[in-house]
Write a protein that holds these residues in place. Sequence first.
Motif, PDB file in Angstrom:
ATOM      1  N   ASN A  13      67.518 -22.639 100.036  1.00 48.16           N
ATOM      2  CA  ASN A  13      67.329 -21.873 101.189  1.00 48.16           C
ATOM      3  C   ASN A  13      68.364 -20.760 101.178  1.00 48.16           C
ATOM      4  N   ASP A 116      63.419 -19.726 109.686  1.00 46.61           N
ATOM      5  CA  ASP A 116      63.400 -20.129 108.428  1.00 46.61           C
ATOM      6  C   ASP A 116      65.001 -20.455 107.986  1.00 46.61           C
ATOM      7  N   VAL A 119      65.116 -26.343 105.895  1.00 44.50           N
ATOM      8  CA  VAL A 119      64.163 -26.573 105.035  1.00 44.50           C
ATOM      9  C   VAL A 119      63.284 -27.540 105.636  1.00 44.50           C
ATOM     10  N   VAL A 159      58.941 -19.921 104.916  1.00 46.12           N
ATOM     11  CA  VAL A 159      60.049 -20.967 104.632  1.00 46.12           C
ATOM     12  C   VAL A 159      60.266 -21.759 103.640  1.00 46.12           C
ATOM     13  N   THR A 160      61.265 -22.503 103.397  1.00 47.87           N
ATOM     14  CA  THR A 160      61.483 -23.190 102.175  1.00 47.87           C
ATOM     15  C   THR A 160      61.083 -24.738 102.380  1.00 47.87           C
TER      16      THR A 160
END
Length: 379
Positions: A13, A116, A119, A159-160
Amino acid sequence: MMDAFERFGLLINDRIARTPIAIASMAGIVDSTYVLERSEFAGLAFIGGYSIDEPTMAAAKEIAAGGDRKEFLFDNPAEELRHQITLVEGNPLILGINLRGVTPGAFASLAETLGDGVVYEIDAHCRQPAMVAAGCGEYYLKHQQKLTATIRALKAKGVTVSVKIRAGVADDDRVLARNIWSAGADILHIDLMDFGSAKLRQIRNSCPLLIIANNSINTFDRMREMLSHGADMVSLARKSDERTLSGLDAAISRYADEDGWYNSPKQLCRGGDVRALTFCCMPVKECPLIPTLSRLGIPREDYIDIKLGSVKGTPLEGGKKTCFGSLAWCCKTSSPCMFRDMTLKQTKISRKEYMRLKRDLSDTIMGRVFHDVPPDESS
């Protein structure tokens, strides 16, 4: 933090993980207070699991009412998660949130709300009957099209994404791993159950995702076994006490500083995963290399070109006195070889630097092996 990146090379991230140790979620137990108490010895931590929609919240209440398990019960999970995230802000620990939901929209809506900075981990792991009946946890492993739709919905928010799975539930974990990869996930968090390193190697050979190995990994020997068969990190849940975490962190840091490649694979002829191609010699004799190349669809000539082309202009290009005229073909430092060691001494390359260069070569080979994202087989 540069020391940590040089030591482990873990970027998650867009942040550097200080150690390849993660804290796994335990519903009703692992929140931000829990992980902050252990943050000195972890690089990544998943709080949760948190139920994020009506079906899973109802299931959580049913589980809690049984009295055998704890659950996080909140009327407004988004508000609670925002609070939990705020508590960890400013800490080097990378935070993940383990989530239970039954629709892609529930995950996407939460990502839109929280942003974001964390995770997002899809819980495809929980086997509590109430959760599976609601349509989450292990349900996703038998209905992979719903899992991949959820991954895509989260990735659309920028996002991760991590997916936590339980090995041995899907019909074929190799297909599952490829589907998770093709849908766009970044991390695969695997509860290996009793399958061990053979299952981990199988999954590593199926996808290039960052892999976290989980389940009873609470000794350094066990940790090294997982790292040498394909894991990038290991995670602990019930044994995530300060003594165990600090011992593992100290041991893997020492190993990385001495060896140069903290999760170096076993050699292919000794049961290593696809990363071990970096240690393989020329494809001139019958050994595990030949069937591996065949399985990967890489002609021998291409394999030779990949290795020689990748080391051109690097210290691995030399080595005329080695078996095949280049350090590109030389084995792991744990294997005795007078020709390799003589070359390293003459060229003033330390064994640690040699292993780091082999890691770079492995990354290049992995990029070629997994260049094409496979088609989605989940439907």
